[in-house]
Design an enzyme around this catalytic site. Structure first.
Site, mmCIF file in Angstrom:
data_model
loop_
_atom_site.group_PDB
_atom_site.id
_atom_site.type_symbol
_atom_site.label_atom_id
_atom_site.label_comp_id
_atom_site.label_asym_id
_atom_site.label_seq_id
_atom_site.Cartn_x
_atom_site.Cartn_y
_atom_site.Cartn_z
ATOM 1 N N LYS A 22 0.758 -1.211 -0.195
ATOM 2 C CA LYS A 22 0.070 0.100 0.119
ATOM 3 C C LYS A 22 0.908 1.384 -0.005
ATOM 4 O O LYS A 22 0.527 2.206 -0.694
ATOM 5 C CB LYS A 22 -0.905 -0.174 1.248
ATOM 6 C CG LYS A 22 -1.671 1.424 1.336
ATOM 7 C CD LYS A 22 -2.304 1.477 2.814
ATOM 8 C CE LYS A 22 -1.853 1.629 3.923
ATOM 9 N NZ LYS A 22 -1.526 3.368 4.345
ATOM 10 N N ASN A 23 1.684 1.463 0.887
ATOM 11 C CA ASN A 23 2.527 2.574 1.108
ATOM 12 C C ASN A 23 3.409 2.970 -0.154
ATOM 13 O O ASN A 23 3.740 3.965 -0.351
ATOM 14 C CB ASN A 23 3.480 2.572 2.384
ATOM 15 C CG ASN A 23 2.434 2.681 3.575
ATOM 16 O OD1 ASN A 23 1.599 2.764 3.483
ATOM 17 N ND2 ASN A 23 2.979 2.449 4.927
ATOM 18 N N CYS A 116 -4.153 13.208 13.567
ATOM 19 C CA CYS A 116 -4.030 11.820 13.486
ATOM 20 C C CYS A 116 -4.301 10.791 14.545
ATOM 21 O O CYS A 116 -3.869 11.398 15.702
ATOM 22 C CB CYS A 116 -2.522 11.686 12.997
ATOM 23 S SG CYS A 116 -2.056 9.851 12.886
ATOM 24 N N ARG A 121 1.494 14.367 13.464
ATOM 25 C CA ARG A 121 2.274 14.176 12.210
ATOM 26 C C ARG A 121 2.140 15.314 11.232
ATOM 27 O O ARG A 121 1.675 15.514 10.459
ATOM 28 C CB ARG A 121 1.539 12.971 11.680
ATOM 29 C CG ARG A 121 1.554 11.778 12.429
ATOM 30 C CD ARG A 121 0.928 10.547 11.467
ATOM 31 N NE ARG A 121 1.343 9.903 10.523
ATOM 32 C CZ ARG A 121 1.069 9.054 9.800
ATOM 33 N NH1 ARG A 121 -0.316 8.769 9.974
ATOM 34 N NH2 ARG A 121 1.538 8.689 8.785
ATOM 35 N N ASP A 304 4.695 0.196 12.099
ATOM 36 C CA ASP A 304 3.479 -0.246 11.386
ATOM 37 C C ASP A 304 3.217 -1.951 11.975
ATOM 38 O O ASP A 304 2.227 -2.142 11.536
ATOM 39 C CB ASP A 304 3.381 -0.374 9.937
ATOM 40 C CG ASP A 304 3.083 1.145 9.650
ATOM 41 O OD1 ASP A 304 2.895 2.090 10.312
ATOM 42 O OD2 ASP A 304 3.282 1.505 8.482
ATOM 43 N N ARG A 396 -8.612 0.392 4.810
ATOM 44 C CA ARG A 396 -7.486 1.239 4.331
ATOM 45 C C ARG A 396 -6.316 0.381 3.915
ATOM 46 O O ARG A 396 -5.708 0.712 2.716
ATOM 47 C CB ARG A 396 -6.992 1.999 5.289
ATOM 48 C CG ARG A 396 -8.138 3.325 5.606
ATOM 49 C CD ARG A 396 -7.808 4.339 6.571
ATOM 50 N NE ARG A 396 -6.603 5.026 5.916
ATOM 51 C CZ ARG A 396 -6.064 5.847 6.383
ATOM 52 N NH1 ARG A 396 -6.063 6.319 7.440
ATOM 53 N NH2 ARG A 396 -4.829 6.348 5.541
HETATM 54 C C1 UD1 Z 1 5.042 6.502 6.857
HETATM 55 C C2 UD1 Z 1 4.045 5.381 6.370
HETATM 56 C C3 UD1 Z 1 3.424 4.814 7.806
HETATM 57 C C4 UD1 Z 1 4.604 4.768 8.515
HETATM 58 C C5 UD1 Z 1 5.543 5.728 8.814
HETATM 59 C C6 UD1 Z 1 6.736 5.662 9.447
HETATM 60 C C7 UD1 Z 1 2.816 5.874 4.264
HETATM 61 C C8 UD1 Z 1 1.988 6.319 3.224
HETATM 62 N N1 UD1 Z 1 2.699 5.754 5.628
HETATM 63 O O1 UD1 Z 1 4.079 7.752 7.059
HETATM 64 O O2 UD1 Z 1 2.632 3.898 7.504
HETATM 65 O O3 UD1 Z 1 4.166 4.291 9.998
HETATM 66 O O4 UD1 Z 1 5.884 6.232 7.700
HETATM 67 O O5 UD1 Z 1 7.487 4.149 9.061
HETATM 68 O O6 UD1 Z 1 3.930 5.584 3.713
HETATM 69 N N2 UD1 Z 1 7.800 14.007 10.737
HETATM 70 C C9 UD1 Z 1 7.943 15.544 10.937
HETATM 71 N N3 UD1 Z 1 7.697 16.423 9.942
HETATM 72 C C10 UD1 Z 1 7.375 15.985 8.676
HETATM 73 C C11 UD1 Z 1 7.187 14.519 8.398
HETATM 74 C C12 UD1 Z 1 7.409 13.680 9.471
HETATM 75 O O7 UD1 Z 1 8.172 15.797 12.096
HETATM 76 O O8 UD1 Z 1 7.334 16.850 7.921
HETATM 77 C C13 UD1 Z 1 7.933 13.145 11.648
HETATM 78 C C14 UD1 Z 1 6.669 12.243 12.054
HETATM 79 O O9 UD1 Z 1 5.832 13.183 13.018
HETATM 80 C C15 UD1 Z 1 7.165 11.045 12.640
HETATM 81 C C16 UD1 Z 1 8.568 10.909 11.830
HETATM 82 O O10 UD1 Z 1 8.748 12.196 11.356
HETATM 83 O O11 UD1 Z 1 7.622 10.995 13.984
HETATM 84 C C17 UD1 Z 1 8.420 9.828 10.589
HETATM 85 O O12 UD1 Z 1 7.488 10.066 10.102
HETATM 86 P P1 UD1 Z 1 7.171 9.674 8.380
HETATM 87 O O13 UD1 Z 1 8.230 8.828 7.949
HETATM 88 O O14 UD1 Z 1 7.205 11.049 7.758
HETATM 89 O O15 UD1 Z 1 5.908 8.939 8.344
HETATM 90 P P2 UD1 Z 1 4.845 9.231 7.119
HETATM 91 O O16 UD1 Z 1 5.617 9.273 6.142
HETATM 92 O O17 UD1 Z 1 3.673 10.273 7.620
#
Ligand code: UD1
Length: 420
Positions: A22-23, A116, A121, A304, A396
């Site tokens: 999915k991701n 979330c 996030r 996850d 989802r």
């Molecule tokens: C993706 C996955 C999700 C998984 C996560 C961590 C998808 C669609 N979703 O989510 O299933 O749980 O990776 O492996 O692929 N952060 C910031 N600023 C930002 C972006 C992220 O501070 O602009 C922080 C987040 O709050 C979190 C960390 O970075 O603590 C990692 O998050 P991130 O890897 O970005 O997760 P997602 O891409 O949202």
């Protein structure tokens, strides 16, 4: 609204084919906005999030058809550069259209994702990265408005390793003018899948699979036929469900290397895991031993999968500590598992599961996608019947979970309900 009735006490046995990730698909699909023409994605999963991304791209003029697991995307007639709130509120990954839109069309209007279920996030890194490439970013009326006639290559360091920010910034940098260096890039397999696909499309990227990417911007990219990697989270869920029910299950269409962290912990807990190039067989004869895990960035144990590990540990001898360094508040499933008789204590950023207490069926509520999977697993191990409400969370990210588990001997009924 659908609910599940899970009948407990079954040993899972047999073989199950794992779907595309999915991701990864969510990151690959918006690349159609970087080019003009018809693209094909093989091994595409069919779940609710993919439906949301399809509707979003469709609202921008992308023509789409899904036959089996082959998705065709035609970006010849893009009519809108906007991701409206109605789509983004359903799925945060809708923000993945931001980078491609501003890179190719010079403008994008994307609703800000809201809160979330498992903690804050932010998307600040997505925006900072695009700004570094020259995009003007304004946030107004709940929307991110990004503009730039042509992005310019730059050096950008991700303060935090972020899958989503890496996806967005890489997808934009490939069409920027000049050279981009990205450091502390996420190396999750889904990011690598995207980078490899962009390479196929004509992008110039080196360092793929490492935390530093060197990207030489090109003027245009071409459509390709690409494949989505197997879903390592779905695979991990089946591996843990197999061990939890003292079963014997073979997973096909998997990439075992992506699952090393989970496989190692399963072996530590007493399971037998046999691996070939694209299959994994999990067998468990005895009561598992308690094993601690810490969810962290790849190649660490995936966040996850920590809820599913907590469910698995409910059947183990002893106490296990489950820590999440990515989402320290991702323990919303604990009160629901407690309704089934689980003994779990929570602390700051962790929980401690005390195993081997009798689980008894009850009514529980899904709070997020992976939490729902942990409830299904606990229901399989519980005595009696477990009713799981709000399984739309589960839908989802899992394709026909009840049917796939059913093929392994589980008895899970899906019912429509007015209950919320
Ligand atoms: C993706 C996955 C999700 C998984 C996560 C961590 C998808 C669609 N979703 O989510 O299933 O749980 O990776 O492996 O692929 N952060 C910031 N600023 C930002 C972006 C992220 O501070 O602009 C922080 C987040 O709050 C979190 C960390 O970075 O603590 C990692 O998050 P991130 O890897 O970005 O997760 P997602 O891409 O949202």
């Amino acid at each position: 609204m659908d609910k599940f009735l899970v009948h407990g006490g079954v040993r899972l046995q047999g073989s199950v084919a794992i779907s595309g990730a999915k991701n990864a698909s969510l990151a690959l699909m918006p690349t159609c906005l970087l080019t003009n023409g018809s693209m094909t994605l093989r091994n595409t999963p069919n779940n609710r999030d993919l439906g949301t991304m399809s509707r979003l791209l469709g609202s921008m003029g992308v023509g789409m058809s899904l036959e089996g697991d082959t998705l065709t995307l035609d970006s010849s007639n893009i009519t809108s550069h906007e991701a409206p709130y109605e789509h983004v509120k359903q799925m945060r990954a809708s923000i993945y259209v931001l980078g491609p839109l501003v890179a190719r069309y010079g403008e994008a209007r994307v609703s800000l994702p809201g809160g979330c279920n498992f903690g804050p996030r932010p998307v600040d890194l997505h925006l900072k990265g695009l700004e570094k490439l020259g995009a003007q970013i304004e946030v107004s009326g709940g929307y991110i408005i990004a503009t730039c006639p042509r992005l310019q290559g730059a050096h950008f360091h991700f303060d935090i390793s972020s899958v989503g920010a890496s996806v967005n910034v890489i997808s934009a940098a490939v069409l920027a003018k000049g050279h981009t260096t990205l450091t502390n890039v996420a190396i999750e397999p889904e990011v690598t899948n995207l980078a490899m696909m962009l390479l196929q499309m004509g992008a110039k990227i080196s360092g793929i699979g490492t935390t530093t990417l060197e990207i030489e911007g090109v003027d245009e990219l071409h459509p390709v036929v690409a494949a989505t990697i197997p879903d390592r989270i779905e695979a991990a869920t089946f591996m843990l469900a197999a061990a939890m029910t003292k079963g014997d299950v073979t997973l096909t269409n998997v990439e075992p290397e992506h699952l090393d962290a989970v496989t190692q912990k399963l072996i530590d807990s007493g399971a037998t895991v046999d691996v070939t190039d694209n299959t994994i067989r999990v067998r468990m004869d005895d009561t598992p031993e308690a094993v601690d895990i810490t969810a962290s960035i790849y190649p660490g144990f995936p966040t996850d999968t920590q809820a599913q590990w907590a469910a698995y540990m409910l059947t183990a001898n002893g106490a296990s500590r489950i820590k999440d360094t990515i989402y320290p508040t991702r323990f919303g499933y604990v009160p629901e598992l407690q309704r089934l008789g689980a003994h779990i204590e929570t602390g700051e950023g962790y929980c401690v599961v005390k195993g081997n207490h009798k689980l008894t069926g009850a009514t529980v509520m899904s709070s997020d996608l992976r939490a729902s999977a942990s409830l299904v697993m606990a229901g399989l191990a519980a005595e009696g019947q477990t009713e799981i409400l709000r399984v739309y969370h589960l839908d989802r990210g899992y394709e026909k979970l009840e049917a796939k588990l059913g093929g392994l001997g589980a008895v899970i009924e899906r019912h429509r309900t007015e209950e919320y």
